[in-house]
Design an enzyme around this catalytic site. Structure first.
Site, mmCIF file in Angstrom:
data_model
loop_
_atom_site.group_PDB
_atom_site.id
_atom_site.type_symbol
_atom_site.label_atom_id
_atom_site.label_comp_id
_atom_site.label_asym_id
_atom_site.label_seq_id
_atom_site.Cartn_x
_atom_site.Cartn_y
_atom_site.Cartn_z
ATOM 1 N N TRP A 193 0.856 -1.181 0.000
ATOM 2 C CA TRP A 193 0.000 0.000 0.000
ATOM 3 C C TRP A 193 0.906 1.250 0.000
ATOM 4 C CZ3 TRP A 193 -2.049 2.709 4.817
ATOM 5 C CH2 TRP A 193 -3.096 3.583 4.502
ATOM 6 N N ASP A 246 -0.383 -5.551 9.243
ATOM 7 C CA ASP A 246 -1.447 -4.597 8.939
ATOM 8 C C ASP A 246 -2.635 -5.415 8.441
ATOM 9 O OD1 ASP A 246 -3.047 -2.525 8.169
ATOM 10 O OD2 ASP A 246 -1.653 -1.656 6.712
ATOM 11 N N ALA A 294 -6.389 -4.962 7.407
ATOM 12 C CA ALA A 294 -7.414 -3.955 7.123
ATOM 13 C C ALA A 294 -8.641 -4.544 6.439
ATOM 14 C CB ALA A 294 -6.819 -2.850 6.246
ATOM 15 N N LYS A 325 -13.318 -1.113 6.513
ATOM 16 C CA LYS A 325 -13.897 -1.902 5.423
ATOM 17 C C LYS A 325 -14.885 -2.938 5.945
ATOM 18 C CE LYS A 325 -10.243 0.090 3.729
ATOM 19 N NZ LYS A 325 -9.673 0.773 2.623
HETATM 20 C C1 LMR Z 1 -6.989 1.927 -0.623
HETATM 21 O O1 LMR Z 1 -5.925 1.312 -0.621
HETATM 22 O O2 LMR Z 1 -7.548 2.297 -1.663
HETATM 23 C C2 LMR Z 1 -7.661 2.222 0.683
HETATM 24 O O3 LMR Z 1 -6.944 1.659 1.732
HETATM 25 C C3 LMR Z 1 -7.948 3.664 0.859
HETATM 26 C C4 LMR Z 1 -6.721 4.476 1.140
HETATM 27 O O4 LMR Z 1 -6.736 5.179 2.150
HETATM 28 O O5 LMR Z 1 -5.770 4.433 0.363
#
Ligand code: LMR
Length: 394
Positions: free
Chosen positions: A127, A208, A210, A243
């Site tokens: 991410w 992590d 999520a 989520k």
């Molecule tokens: C994403 O990866 O799209 C989500 O986790 C939203 C974000 O905050 O980036």
């Protein structure tokens, strides 16, 4: 002073949200930001959340501060959901945080305080906010191999080879489930191997999580993490409720730090509470209460789990539909990995030019690294996306 300020580096995911909004085409398809959408393109408030909120409005008689760590009932309920029977008795320090991002930030801040020279090892890819936060707080980052573009799966041999070289005292970030952006997860036997390796090397895992409940189920999605917790002396876990409870804007998350011994619990808990104080004082409360209400009431919990299952099954169905549509169009099973991936995202393996072509010619918006949000699709748009992928020559 502000005259010298440099423009902030745009976040790829948030920039895409803006570009999508600005596109006038009514045929456009948003496969960008990780927000769940139903078949009508809505992100509804979950039934159990509505019911819990109604109860809270009725019952709550103060909005005064809670504690720096948030409501202990929330920490208790959410840590039980995430860690189950693996919760280490008397060794788990916890604070409520503003969403999963807040938990990641506080967790990294904690590491910086405890081990200032530690390097953060991130999966390649990860991410984008992981490296962005680390760089913002001055924490060195390195990458370990994770996703194999050629197979659409995890490059497990490469990952293990890289993790073997991580020195004791460094930190290894792992995605608990539903890897963002690739969609490729470790199997339970692979989690066991990773756990054993980290147990040997002395590197600290930072997990992590999520998307618990978006992959194979609430229990299944946490199984690897739970095993890991039992195999290492200390660990950091950042959990998000954005989520799986659909409460994105309520900013509801939990940071858990497993101390190596009961003796270190108090000081770890104190450090976490102090970090909350320094960064934003008291954590948000509303979403945390909603989650606690749902998890501690049998009826609400059953309803929430039922709705979460439908969401998960809907995404799995869309995955199968997309893989099948591509199989029909290409005459090969080259995109079969889409059905094997889990969670909201898959990395398609398209080049930035092909991603741009799909956006320009077909109004299909996915992140530049070809991450697509499966939940942005529906039965009508699956064939449109499949056509766009083939036309772009992916
Ligand atoms: C994403 O990866 O799209 C989500 O986790 C939203 C974000 O905050 O980036």
């Amino acid at each position: 002073m502000l005259e010298t300020l440099q423009p902030a580096k745009p976040d790829a995911i948030l920039a895409l949200m803006e570009a999508f909004k600005a596109d006038p085409r009514d045929t456009k398809i948003d496969l960008g930001v990780g927000v769940y959408r139903d078949a009508d393109g809505r992100t509804p408030v979950m039934r159990a959340v509505k019911a819990a909120e109604a109860r809270l409005v009725e019952r709550q008689d103060t909005k005064s501060y809670v504690g720096l760590a948030g409501d202990p009932a929330f920490s208790d309920a959410l840590s039980a959901l995430v860690l189950g029977d693996a919760r280490p008795a008397g060794r788990l320090a916890m604070v409520a945080t503003p969403g999963g991002t807040g938990a990641v930030r506080q967790g990294l801040d904690l590491i910086l305080q405890a081990a200032p020279g530690a390097t953060l090892w991130l999966p390649d890819p990860t991410w984008p906010n992981h490296p962005a936060i680390a760089s913002h707080i001055g924490m060195p980052v390195r990458r370990y191999r994770y996703f194999d573009d050629a197979t659409g799966g995890v490059d497990f041999d490469g990952m293990m080879a890289d993790l073997r070289g991580v020195p004791a005292g460094d930190v290894v970030l792992l995605h608990g489930c539903c890897h963002n952006p690739s969609g490729a997860d470790l199997s339970l036997p692979q989690w066991r191997e990773v756990a054993a390796l980290l147990g040997e090397t002395g590197a600290t895992p930072f997990v992590d999580i999520a998307y618990q409940g978006f992959g194979d189920g609430l229990e299944e999605d946490a199984a690897g993490l739970r095993h890991l917790i039992g195999a290492v002396p200390e660990a950091i876990v950042a959990a998000s409720c954005s989520k799986n409870f659909g409460i994105y804007r309520e900013r509801t998350g939990l940071l858990m730090a497993m101390a190596p011994s009961a003796d270190r619990l108090k000081v770890t808990q104190g450090a976490l509470a102090a970090l909350n104080r320094l960064n934003y004082s008291f954590p948000p409360d509303h979403g945390a209460r909603v989650v606690t209400e749902i998890l501690s009431d049998a009826e609400l919990r059953a309803d929430w789990e039922g709705e979460l299952s439908s969401i998960r099954n809907g995404m799995l169905d869309l995955r199968r539909q997309l893989a099948e549509a591509l199989r029909t169009r290409t005459g090969s099973d080259r995109f079969g990995f889409l059905a094997a991936h889990r969670g909201m995202f898959s990395r398609l393996g398209a080049s930035p030019e092909q991603v741009e072509t799909m956006r320009r010619d077909h109004g299909v918006y996915m992140v530049g690294d070809s991450r697509l949000n499966i939940a942005g699709l529906n039965a009508r748009t699956v064939p449109v996306l499949a056509d766009a992928i083939v036309a772009a020559g992916v």
